[in-house]
Design an enzyme around this catalytic site. Structure first.
Site, PDB file in Angstrom:
ATOM      1  N   ASP A   1       0.835  -1.205   0.000  1.00  0.00           N
ATOM      2  CA  ASP A   1       0.000   0.000   0.000  1.00  0.00           C
ATOM      3  C   ASP A   1       0.870   1.256   0.000  1.00  0.00           C
ATOM      4  O   ASP A   1       2.083   1.191   0.270  1.00  0.00           O
ATOM      5  CB  ASP A   1      -0.943   0.002   1.219  1.00  0.00           C
ATOM      6  CG  ASP A   1      -0.200  -0.075   2.552  1.00  0.00           C
ATOM      7  OD1 ASP A   1       0.887  -0.694   2.606  1.00  0.00           O
ATOM      8  OD2 ASP A   1      -0.698   0.486   3.549  1.00  0.00           O
TER       9      ASP A   1
ATOM     10  N   GLU B   1       0.232  -1.382   5.700  1.00  0.00           N
ATOM     11  CA  GLU B   1       1.321  -0.865   6.535  1.00  0.00           C
ATOM     12  C   GLU B   1       1.115   0.605   6.837  1.00  0.00           C
ATOM     13  O   GLU B   1       1.503   1.089   7.902  1.00  0.00           O
ATOM     14  CB  GLU B   1       2.674  -1.072   5.843  1.00  0.00           C
ATOM     15  CG  GLU B   1       3.882  -0.876   6.762  1.00  0.00           C
ATOM     16  CD  GLU B   1       4.370   0.552   6.887  1.00  0.00           C
ATOM     17  OE1 GLU B   1       5.140   0.841   7.816  1.00  0.00           O
ATOM     18  OE2 GLU B   1       3.970   1.405   6.061  1.00  0.00           O
TER      19      GLU B   1
HETATM   20 ZN   LIG Z   1       6.835   2.376   3.939  1.00  0.00          ZN
END
Ligand SMILES: [Zn+2]
Length: 445
Positions: free
Chosen positions: A90, A154
């Site tokens: 992401d 993340e």
């Molecule tokens: Zn990163």
């Protein structure tokens, strides 16, 4: 051993790292938090590239659309501990109007790949893919098992990504004792010709706080010694102004020692009277590699109270972005108790562990050597990250995390500014360096 000293990266791997970076950027995996992200197409892309190399990747989702990929390469020594190599899929949002190129174009122009994720961290995802595909072409097997993980989420809570993998699929990481991922081994130009390569060996913990002040609600014209807004404001001011004491972790101590040596500054980092701030003041731009990690921090970031100017509310809330160093959480908590005082309660809104990785390990030495081989003029140094990565979640599995996503950046490419920044981009040459160094390190690991 001799054949391992020859550069082992072929033309196809050099081409692929660039193509894969560009193509991954074109798969928009913007993570706005709150579950608003779809990594699945990027996960399928990565999985197909691994499958073409003869691996058997698994796509795992806690929430439909939030794809993670895990694959294992069997090493030649089954008794060796496994190594985790992970990258998130992401990216943070990009406002197209601010950019010179469309942020999800993956455009390659004048030797530079442009777009959101070019340094954080589709570059590393592409390097991992290009490296293991080349291994398959030449039949190379590493000594240790290597577990590859591409993660979702993340850039938000990691609940659909590394947190989910660590909690629900620990078996896939069996034997892993160490891991590498983002935010290390990039070129830091100090402005006077020195090239420093900070390698991540620790992270501060996250202590996001919610403060609540309670008082007596009432008319704004009356005497009110229990005003929640005043109580909250006083606590927030104390927290913002607090000078946290120096707390040196082994990684930061090593970083200070190596930077002092690099700049020819006499400093005994183990002495009781070691003047940390004095040394940092003499490091010039390189100070930014250590200044945020010699002490804890607490920055007030949000305030909320009241609904009408002549009404004193009964409650007021604030949020504080706190960060604490490994080994200091108890002190962090006790200090916050003191700073908030009796009229303001606080609790963790979000909390993540601090990490400490040894800098005297064989793995750290191998990362350092791999960088030095391809950047002989460079100076690898350990450093502690001021924020956090997926390594926090994987630490629950006993995995020691390092920040190692090598990139050789020319002067003018400010890595820290490109990270989450406008016009994020990466030179093709930087990707070539990255795949060479990653390949060398993983072959030696
Ligand atoms: Zn990163």
């Amino acid at each position: 051993m001799a054949e391992q000293l020859v550069s082992t990266v072929d033309e196809q791997a050099l081409d692929e790292v660039v193509t894969f970076t560009s193509e991954l950027i074109r798969i928009d995996t913007t993570n706005r938090g709150g579950g608003d992200c779809k990594e699945r197409p990027a996960a399928e892309y990565a999985a197909s590239k691994l499958a073409e190399a003869g691996l058997e990747p698994t796509i795992l989702e806690r929430t439909p659309g939030r794809g993670n990929v895990v694959a294992r390469i069997a090493g030649t020594d089954p008794s060796a501990e496994a190594l985790l190599v992970h990258g998130h899929l992401d990216v943070v949002p990009a406002e197209a109007a601010d950019w010179s190129v469309p942020p999800f174009s993956g455009e390659i122009r004048d030797g530079v790949v442009w777009g959101r994720g070019a340094v954080d961290m589709k570059n590393m995802d592409a390097m991992i893919l290009a490296t293991v595909r080349q291994w398959a072409r030449v039949g190379f097997r590493p000594r240790r098992d290597i577990v590859i993980a591409f993660t979702a989420d993340e850039e938000a809570s990691a609940e659909d990504g590394s947190g989910f993998l660590a909690d629900r699929h620990a078996d896939l990481f069996e034997g892993c004792t160490e891991g590498i991922s983002e935010s290390g081994a990039f070129t830091f130009h100090d402005g006077s010709g020195k090239e420093i390569y900070p390698i991540g060996a620790g992270e501060r913990g996250t202590g996001w706080l919610e403060l609540t002040a309670r008082g007596k609600a009432g008319h704004g014209s009356k005497v009110n010694p229990a005003n929640a807004v005043s109580r909250l404001a006083a606590a927030v001011a104390r927290i913002g102004a607090h000078e946290w004491p120096i707390r040196l972790t082994p990684t930061v101590r090593a970083a200070l020692s190596e930077l002092a040596a690099l700049y020819g500054i006499e400093a005994d980092v183990h002495a009781a009277d070691f003047d940390v701030d004095g040394l940092i003041a003499r490091l010039g731009p390189a100070a930014s590699l250590v200044e945020a990690t010699v002490r804890n921090s607490s920055n007030p970031t949000m305030l909320s109270a009241g609904y009408k100017i002549n009404v004193i509310p009964g409650e007021a809330t604030a949020h504080v972005d706190g960060r604490y160093l490994p080994g200091t959480e108890d002190e962090f908590r006790a200090t916050l108790d003191q700073l908030t005082g009796p009229d303001v309660d606080w609790d963790y809104h979000h909390r993540e562990v601090a990490l400490q990785a040894p800098v005297d390990s064989p793995t750290f030495a191998r990362m350092r050597a791999a960088v030095q081989e391809f950047a002989p003029e460079g100076h690898p140094v350990p450093y502690c990250m001021s924020g956090g990565t997926d390594a926090k979640q994987f630490s629950r599995l006993g995995i020691t995390g390092y920040g190692f996503a090598p990139l050789k950046l020319p002067e003018g490419f400010d890595y820290q500014a490109l990270f989450h920044g406008v016009d994020e981009r990466v030179p093709v040459e930087a990707l070539h360096f990255g795949v060479r160094v990653l390949d060398r390190f993983l072959r030696s690991a």
